[in-house]
Design a protein around this motif. Structure first.
Motif, PDB file in Angstrom:
ATOM      1  N   THR A  73      35.135   2.882   6.514  1.00 25.68           N
ATOM      2  CA  THR A  73      35.417   1.630   7.221  1.00 25.68           C
ATOM      3  C   THR A  73      36.822   1.167   6.848  1.00 25.68           C
ATOM      4  OG1 THR A  73      33.101   0.967   7.224  1.00 25.68           O
ATOM      5  CG2 THR A  73      34.731  -0.768   7.572  1.00 25.68           C
ATOM      6  N   ILE A  74      37.641   0.948   7.872  1.00 20.56           N
ATOM      7  CA  ILE A  74      39.024   0.520   7.689  1.00 20.56           C
ATOM      8  C   ILE A  74      39.155  -0.928   8.168  1.00 20.56           C
ATOM      9  CG2 ILE A  74      41.441   0.972   8.296  1.00 20.56           C
ATOM     10  CD1 ILE A  74      40.200   3.197   6.687  1.00 20.56           C
ATOM     11  N   VAL A  75      39.859  -1.740   7.371  1.00 24.43           N
ATOM     12  CA  VAL A  75      40.103  -3.141   7.739  1.00 24.43           C
ATOM     13  C   VAL A  75      41.608  -3.363   7.849  1.00 24.43           C
ATOM     14  CG1 VAL A  75      39.777  -5.558   7.114  1.00 24.43           C
ATOM     15  CG2 VAL A  75      38.020  -3.882   6.541  1.00 24.43           C
ATOM     16  N   ILE A  76      42.042  -3.981   8.953  1.00 28.32           N
ATOM     17  CA  ILE A  76      43.453  -4.282   9.158  1.00 28.32           C
ATOM     18  C   ILE A  76      43.622  -5.793   9.196  1.00 28.32           C
ATOM     19  CG2 ILE A  76      45.459  -4.046  10.681  1.00 28.32           C
ATOM     20  CD1 ILE A  76      42.595  -1.599  10.957  1.00 28.32           C
ATOM     21  N   THR A  77      44.500  -6.320   8.355  1.00 28.93           N
ATOM     22  CA  THR A  77      44.749  -7.763   8.308  1.00 28.93           C
ATOM     23  C   THR A  77      46.237  -8.033   8.478  1.00 28.93           C
ATOM     24  OG1 THR A  77      44.941  -7.722   5.897  1.00 28.93           O
ATOM     25  CG2 THR A  77      42.781  -8.206   6.805  1.00 28.93           C
ATOM     26  N   LYS A  78      46.525  -9.143   9.124  1.00 28.74           N
ATOM     27  CA  LYS A  78      47.914  -9.561   9.327  1.00 28.74           C
ATOM     28  C   LYS A  78      47.902 -11.061   9.592  1.00 28.74           C
ATOM     29  CE  LYS A  78      52.355  -9.492  10.628  1.00 28.74           C
ATOM     30  NZ  LYS A  78      53.467  -9.254   9.686  1.00 28.74           N
ATOM     31  N   ARG A  79      48.756 -11.780   8.888  1.00 28.34           N
ATOM     32  CA  ARG A  79      48.811 -13.230   9.077  1.00 28.34           C
ATOM     33  C   ARG A  79      49.085 -13.584  10.533  1.00 28.34           C
ATOM     34  NH1 ARG A  79      52.709 -16.284   5.035  1.00 28.34           N
ATOM     35  NH2 ARG A  79      51.228 -15.333   3.598  1.00 28.34           N
ATOM     36  N   ARG A  80      48.340 -14.579  11.030  1.00 24.37           N
ATOM     37  CA  ARG A  80      48.423 -15.072  12.414  1.00 24.37           C
ATOM     38  C   ARG A  80      47.759 -14.150  13.427  1.00 24.37           C
ATOM     39  NH1 ARG A  80      54.310 -18.155  12.952  1.00 24.37           N
ATOM     40  NH2 ARG A  80      54.025 -19.477  11.123  1.00 24.37           N
ATOM     41  N   TYR A  81      47.039 -13.122  12.929  1.00 25.96           N
ATOM     42  CA  TYR A  81      46.266 -12.248  13.811  1.00 25.96           C
ATOM     43  C   TYR A  81      44.821 -12.199  13.309  1.00 25.96           C
ATOM     44  CZ  TYR A  81      50.620 -10.519  15.850  1.00 25.96           C
ATOM     45  OH  TYR A  81      51.826 -10.424  16.503  1.00 25.96           O
TER      46      TYR A  81
END
Length: 237
Positions: A73-81
């Motif tokens: 399981t891959i998690v992608i995070t980015k501020r304002r998204y």
């Protein structure tokens, strides 16, 4: 005894084989990250593998590589998204799309609409002859190219006086709209779970002023809400 040794060796070989297969299945997952609905590449997003807890960042053109196995399981995070979570289904390169936070987008759109409406009213005052919103420059009193009549009209005329009051109102409204982008009912509810009168009381007592928010990022706004909620719950206790 010999039979037991053979069984033991067979089990050991099987375990070593499985381990080797497990290592062999790990590969470098490559991908590119775009903004949903556009061709904008997203750099500095954080990609995390929940199995081995490894993390990498996407580069300036949205590309990344991370060690993974099929089924991870891959998690992608980015501020304002909005965060994106997915399961690796194959060893093929991936193209991923992140959606902007809807709350932030809605507030920005509302703020722009309000600004357009306020600008239209201010333009109407100019069309009525108040070019300085009741605050004429002293240069208008100059006998060399000045306009003393305009100066005194801007100071004492009814339309400029109304324009002066409106400009103060406009500045206040734009500042409040900016603060709304960090502190509104939807965001506060999502981060505290408060509803109804409790939500109203919290927003009344812990709303930050513009001087605090003018240099904020989304992270700063979230931190303010969480820190304020701790104070709020401590007060209830």
């Amino acid at each position: 005894m010999r039979l037991l040794r053979l069984v033991f060796l067979g089990m050991l070989l099987a375990l070593l084989f499985d381990a080797k297969q497990g290592v062999a299945q790990e590969f470098k997952l490559k991908g590119a990250i775009f903004e949903y609905g556009s061709k904008i590449r997203i750099g500095l997003a954080v990609i995390t593998n929940k199995r081995n807890l490894s993390s990498v960042g996407s580069n300036d053109i949205g590309l990344f590589e991370i060690k993974a196995m099929v089924g991870d399981t891959i998690v992608i995070t980015k501020r304002r998204y909005n965060d994106l979570q997915l399961v690796v289904g194959s060893t093929k390169d991936m193209v991923l799309y992140l959606k902007r936070e809807e709350t932030l987008r809605e507030i920005v759109v509302q703020g722009e609409s309000k600004k357009q409406a306020l600008d239209a009213i201010e333009k109407d005052f100019k069309d009525k002859g108040s070019f300085y919103a009741g605050k004429p420059p002293i240069a208008l009193l100059s006998p060399f190219g000045g306009s003393p009549l305009t100066f005194f009209y801007e100071l004492f005329g009814k339309t400029p006086r109304d324009a002066r009051r409106f400009r103060k109102y406009r500045e206040t409204e734009l500042k409040e709209s900016y603060t709304d982008g960090f502190f509104n009912k939807k965001i506060v509810h999502e981060n505290t779970g408060l509803e109804g009168k409790e939500l109203e009381d919290f927003m009344l007592n812990y709303r930050p002023d513009y001087e605090k928010t003018k240099n904020w990022t989304v992270y700063d706004g979230m931190k303010w809400i969480k820190d304020s909620y701790k104070k709020y719950t401590a007060t209830l206790k």
